[in-house]
Design a protein around this motif. Structure first.
Motif, PDB file in Angstrom:
ATOM      1  N   UNK A 174      -1.203   2.784   0.277  1.00 33.18           N
ATOM      2  CA  UNK A 174      -2.449   2.244  -0.288  1.00 33.18           C
ATOM      3  C   UNK A 174      -3.165   1.478   0.813  1.00 33.18           C
ATOM      4  N   UNK A 175      -4.243   0.794   0.456  1.00 30.10           N
ATOM      5  CA  UNK A 175      -4.971   0.062   1.496  1.00 30.10           C
ATOM      6  C   UNK A 175      -4.163  -1.168   1.913  1.00 30.10           C
ATOM      7  N   UNK A 176      -4.402  -1.648   3.131  1.00 25.09           N
ATOM      8  CA  UNK A 176      -3.721  -2.848   3.636  1.00 25.09           C
ATOM      9  C   UNK A 176      -3.973  -4.016   2.674  1.00 25.09           C
ATOM     10  N   UNK A 177      -5.224  -4.109   2.149  1.00 24.59           N
ATOM     11  CA  UNK A 177      -5.585  -5.207   1.247  1.00 24.59           C
ATOM     12  C   UNK A 177      -4.815  -5.120  -0.072  1.00 24.59           C
ATOM     13  N   UNK A 178      -4.714  -3.886  -0.618  1.00 23.99           N
ATOM     14  CA  UNK A 178      -4.016  -3.726  -1.904  1.00 23.99           C
ATOM     15  C   UNK A 178      -2.534  -4.080  -1.755  1.00 23.99           C
ATOM     16  N   UNK A 179      -1.942  -3.661  -0.647  1.00 26.81           N
ATOM     17  CA  UNK A 179      -0.512  -3.953  -0.434  1.00 26.81           C
ATOM     18  C   UNK A 179      -0.334  -5.463  -0.223  1.00 26.81           C
TER      19      UNK A 179
END
Ligand code: B4P
Length: 191
Positions: A174-179
């Protein structure tokens, strides 16, 4: 004191996420991979030794890695918390870490593993290899060896902390932000 192990296969995003976590939680970031690369770039004896293993996709021997880690922790007394990125990578390293933290009157708060399948990590590492200049990132056989080392020697560390109810896994795709958001939720739940 928060003592967090950020866990996962090579290229799963430990270093990427650790950089964000240290900022948010004001932790000391200890990355054994970064420490070895620093020694290599300064052509120290330790660096030359580490390079001979890293270039083959192998783990650096426990005795060397544990001594280096211990020194870094002892050189930073009074920190509010530590994020261990890429350490421990063997059960012997985990036991040495537990012993050291017990001597300091503290212990591991939790281990959070980033779950990423092999084909995705190989893709990520090869992509990073195009710009990182890391010799262990550009050869597919070396990357495969790193994944094998992880499966045989490092995954038992997850079970070591799971026995104490301290291990958990989150999705590393997933995106770095979501993780990062999922990681923060997991850390906040550690209390
Ligand atoms: P490390 O430096 O720990 O390297 P790593 O496992 O490759 O990296 P990491 O998981 O941090 O991935 P990153 O965020 O960079 O180890 C290198 C070597 O050092 C080992 O093989 C070993 O020889 C030696 N070593 C280190 N510690 C040791 C120990 N304790 N004992 C013995 N030997 C030891 O992410 C990878 C790539 O993915 C990046 O390009 C990033 O931009 C990208 N990425 C990150 N998150 C993404 C996302 N969500 N989606 C897509 N791409 C993403």
């Amino acid at each position: 004191m928060l003592n967090l192990i950020l866990f996962g296969p090579p290229g799963s995003g430990k270093g990427t996420q650790a950089a964000h976590l240290v900022e948010k939680y004001q932790l000391l970031h200890i990355s054994t991979g970064d420490m070895f690369r620093y020694e290599i770039s300064n052509s120290t004896e330790l660096g030359q030794l580490a390079k001979s293993y890293m270039d083959q996709g192998q783990l650096v021997p426990d005795s060397v890695t544990i001594a280096m880690l211990r020194k870094r922790v002892e050189d930073n007394p009074g920190v509010g918390g530590i994020i261990y990125d890429g350490f421990p990578r063997t059960v012997a390293q985990a036991e040495a870490l537990d012993e050291m933290l017990a001597e300091m009157g503290t212990g591991i708060s939790g281990l959070i593993a980033l779950d990423v399948p092999d084909d995705e990590i190989t893709k990520r590492i090869l992509l990073r290899g195009q710009s990182s200049g890391r010799s262990d990132d550009s050869d597919e056989a070396t990357i495969r060896k790193r994944i094998d080392e992880y499966k045989s020697k490092t995954t038992p560390v997850f079970d070591h902390y799971a026995k104490a109810g301290k291990s958990l896994k989150i999705n590393g795709i997933g995106s770095v932000e979501a993780i990062f958001g999922q990681l923060c939720e997991a850390i906040d739940a550690l209390g």
